[in-house]
Design a protein around this motif. Sequence first.
Motif, PDB file in Angstrom:
ATOM      1  N   GLY A 221       0.829  -1.204   0.000  1.00  0.00           N
ATOM      2  CA  GLY A 221       0.000   0.000   0.000  1.00  0.00           C
ATOM      3  C   GLY A 221       0.856   1.242   0.000  1.00  0.00           C
ATOM      4  O   GLY A 221       0.587   2.210  -0.738  1.00  0.00           O
ATOM      5  N   ALA A 222       1.931   1.222   0.821  1.00  0.00           N
ATOM      6  CA  ALA A 222       2.840   2.371   0.879  1.00  0.00           C
ATOM      7  C   ALA A 222       3.511   2.574  -0.471  1.00  0.00           C
ATOM      8  O   ALA A 222       3.663   3.712  -0.949  1.00  0.00           O
ATOM      9  N   VAL A 224       2.400   1.759  -3.458  1.00  0.00           N
ATOM     10  CA  VAL A 224       1.457   2.360  -4.408  1.00  0.00           C
ATOM     11  C   VAL A 224       1.298   3.847  -4.115  1.00  0.00           C
ATOM     12  O   VAL A 224       1.275   4.683  -5.033  1.00  0.00           O
ATOM     13  N   ALA A 225       1.222   4.186  -2.814  1.00  0.00           N
ATOM     14  CA  ALA A 225       1.041   5.593  -2.446  1.00  0.00           C
ATOM     15  C   ALA A 225       2.236   6.428  -2.899  1.00  0.00           C
ATOM     16  O   ALA A 225       2.075   7.557  -3.391  1.00  0.00           O
ATOM     17  N   VAL A 232       3.952   9.254   1.929  1.00  0.00           N
ATOM     18  CA  VAL A 232       3.776   8.073   2.786  1.00  0.00           C
ATOM     19  C   VAL A 232       2.880   8.437   3.967  1.00  0.00           C
ATOM     20  O   VAL A 232       2.870   7.738   4.960  1.00  0.00           O
ATOM     21  N   LEU A 237      -2.656  10.986   1.684  1.00  0.00           N
ATOM     22  CA  LEU A 237      -3.227   9.942   0.832  1.00  0.00           C
ATOM     23  C   LEU A 237      -4.758  10.030   0.828  1.00  0.00           C
ATOM     24  O   LEU A 237      -5.397   9.923  -0.225  1.00  0.00           O
ATOM     25  N   VAL A 245      -5.446   5.664  -5.824  1.00  0.00           N
ATOM     26  CA  VAL A 245      -5.629   5.899  -4.390  1.00  0.00           C
ATOM     27  C   VAL A 245      -6.427   4.774  -3.735  1.00  0.00           C
ATOM     28  O   VAL A 245      -6.104   4.293  -2.654  1.00  0.00           O
ATOM     29  N   SER A 248      -4.333   1.665  -3.090  1.00  0.00           N
ATOM     30  CA  SER A 248      -3.515   1.799  -1.882  1.00  0.00           C
ATOM     31  C   SER A 248      -4.366   1.608  -0.625  1.00  0.00           C
ATOM     32  O   SER A 248      -3.990   0.877   0.301  1.00  0.00           O
ATOM     33  N   LEU A 251      -5.302  -2.025  -0.116  1.00  0.00           N
ATOM     34  CA  LEU A 251      -4.214  -2.841   0.443  1.00  0.00           C
ATOM     35  C   LEU A 251      -4.076  -2.595   1.943  1.00  0.00           C
ATOM     36  O   LEU A 251      -3.906  -3.525   2.731  1.00  0.00           O
ATOM     37  N   LEU A 252      -4.169  -1.322   2.324  1.00  0.00           N
ATOM     38  CA  LEU A 252      -4.036  -1.003   3.747  1.00  0.00           C
ATOM     39  C   LEU A 252      -5.171  -1.631   4.550  1.00  0.00           C
ATOM     40  O   LEU A 252      -4.960  -2.159   5.652  1.00  0.00           O
TER      41      LEU A 252
END
Lengths: 588, 272
Positions: A221-222, A224-225, A232, A237, A245, A248, A251-252
């Motif tokens: 996720g990080a 992608v961000a 980060v 974000l 967005v 990301s 994923l988080l």
Amino acid sequence: MEMVLTLIGLPILASLLLLLFPEKRVQYTIAVITLFILSVVSLSLFNRVEVLSFHLSHTINGAIVAADVVLLLFFFYQGKLFHHSKVMALAAVQLVLYGYIESIAPEAGSAEIVVNNLSAFMFLIINGVGGIIVLYSVKYMEDEPTSPLKKRLFVGGMLVFLSVMNLIVIANSILLFFFLFEMTTLASYLLIAFRNDEVSRANALKALWMNQIGGVVILLGALVAIIGFKTVMFDTLLQSSGGMVLFSIALLSMAALVKGASIPFEGWLLGAMVAPTPVSAMLHSAAMVKIAPYLILKLAPALAVSMVGGIISIIGALVFVSASYLALSRSVLKEILGYSTVALLGLMMSLAAIGSEESMNLAMALMLFHALSKALLFLSAGVLERLHHAKDIEDMKGMVTRSPKTVGFILFGFVSLTLPPFGLFMGKLFAISSIASLLKEHPSNLIILLSLIVGSALMVLLYFKVASALLSAPCDVEASEAIAIPSGFNVPLVLLSIFIVIGALGYIMMQHNIFVVLLALPMLFVFALPSLIRRMDRYDRSQPYHCGEKEPFDAALVYYEPSNKVQLLLYWGFGILFVAVAMVGALS
Amino acid sequence: MIWVWIALAPILGGLVYGGERVLRARMQRRQGPPFLQPFYDMFKLLDKRTLIVHAPHALLALAHFFVLWFSVAAIFLGWNLLYIIFLHLFAQLLLILAGYSVRSAYSHVGANRELLMVVAYEPILILVAVGLYLVSGSFEVSQILKSGGYLSQLPLLFAALLMIIPIKVKKSPFDVGEAHQEIVGGVEIEYSGVFYEFLYMSRFLEYIFIYSFVYLFGGESHWLGAVLVAGVFLLVNLVDNATVRVRPAQMVKIIYTVAMGLAILNLTGVLL
């Protein structure tokens, strides 16, 4: 600023003091003072409304990176030591990903630490409930068959756990969040492996690799961000739109599903039951799993309007039903409580992911009351385990005569989970009406509503099945002797019960709804009934009827075992849904 | 005026119960007890020597009765349907706790079955409330009674409600709680005298409780409501005489598949 530092520093300081002073009385004093200061500080932080934010200095950031690498290397080493290929592989993947991300991570950005209302609320749960559990664990560890140093290390470890939790709820940097996420993984790994037998080790490694999956998705996720938005930070974000967005965010939030032990990841949380009871209580109520609804609440602004949020709320709702159902096949009290935690976390995540203001507030209320009730239940289960060596509900039959007070606490825990006017019940009640009001706009919420209704009914069945075992007492013609609870156990339990009552009263008052207050009336009546009718001894006593049998016999408890096919289907279904979160995120 | 009705609720329920026994006897071509039999029973029970197993067990029966009365009062006062359903759940759980609190196998089996009954009908009751909310815009009973036409919009939901009525009034095919006294009375077994009288009267309140849900489908038209109640009353007794009892697990299965299916179908229809 100082207050936040206190919350992070004090537990560490206290754990050092605990290591230095082995004397019992000093230990209690330290635990009580820590609990007191932490609760007062978190209460006063909760009452302040302003948002605090600050940057970390360059050296601190550097230190965190170094610590993170050491931590991941430690995981890798543990995997090698115990020949666990999954742990090793996941640690390696994280090391590579982390190294790459650190090399491309943007230097400047918004503040790494942000203390907002949500964090202040989390402080309350972590320090209030967690502090009580630490206090309890001082007494619990007295009878643990291990070296005195290890006992002190255990209580100290619990305190450090609190400190890590306090930090994780104010982390705004995804990388800092990742580090702390892995720190809680480490804490759970060490605490579960505490007894160091074969089963504990296996379960600790299971918890390790499952949580590492969470770590991997956070890193992704990080990544992608950073690639998409050059940031980060959570807040930057969440403010961005378009592009990747949602990928990301998806994923988080998958990390939340892992930490929250949603099916198919519930294995680690149930495996954690082999650890000493305070650990289970800590993992289930104040720490660790509460990261899951917290993270979803944090991401809710982005989730609310998207398909990803929709899927997560459906997963949460289905987990609520499935976990309640799976729990019906269990007979170990802690496992039953564990499954019900998984279920209620699912409900919280589901409500949080819906993302309307009302549903988010409900998720928070559920979190608070769940933490209190679950802590009470786990700590009571610990008392039964210590004083009566009973873990299985089949061995707890008639426990009400042997330990009436403990059974009282457990029943109160169940009542607060299922009956008016207590918080968790209210939460479910309002959740039903809140979701019903959203039905017209989003018919898909029907799935959530149904899960909520059926899941609640199954939970009632579950809790009262346990109650049936505890309560099956002989008639009061026969004399029975009870073992009193030592005050080291009693005080934390009483404190939790008082908090539940105060919390429920406060919550009722906050609703500004006269009918909700009236709902509490029958409860008052039931409690007052024994004093209203004073002279029960004017009625004659009789033995229960046994159809002429000489030996009294017991009725069996209710069990439902899903067939292997159903179980497999459940796991595959949830596995696919879990992956679907990422896919939907990537596509939208 | 409304308070008088609330105060008289157990008596009202007693009359319904007495009437039902007469009706059932006629259906089976027997003489049957007189209409006022429930009240004769009451005097008889009050006159008997009361034996109790222990104090909490006896007190929980009282609590069950009064909380149930409270939830019936809440219906008469026009409160929120969800609150009413949960109050009712509360009353039911008190009874179940009472059943578990004595070490008697029959009482436990009865309580286990009561619990399964709750698990079976509770979701349907809430779905009925949600359905009424969707078409009337409110959970409040007083608001629901101000508009009408629910039966035409929620026919399948009404059918689902019909399916759970036998559970609540302890009729075949879903009389699992005491199984026509086959499990020696179930939760009620350890009660006698005054305390049994309270449990006996709780049954009357259950009648009022569940039939008020039927009445709600009539909406603003009191006539329609009354006709619905009378019709359902006849139907439930006919079914009782014409069917055999199922096992508890079968009951849950039937309700969860058929009744829940009907309810969901109806709700989806309303939503789309």
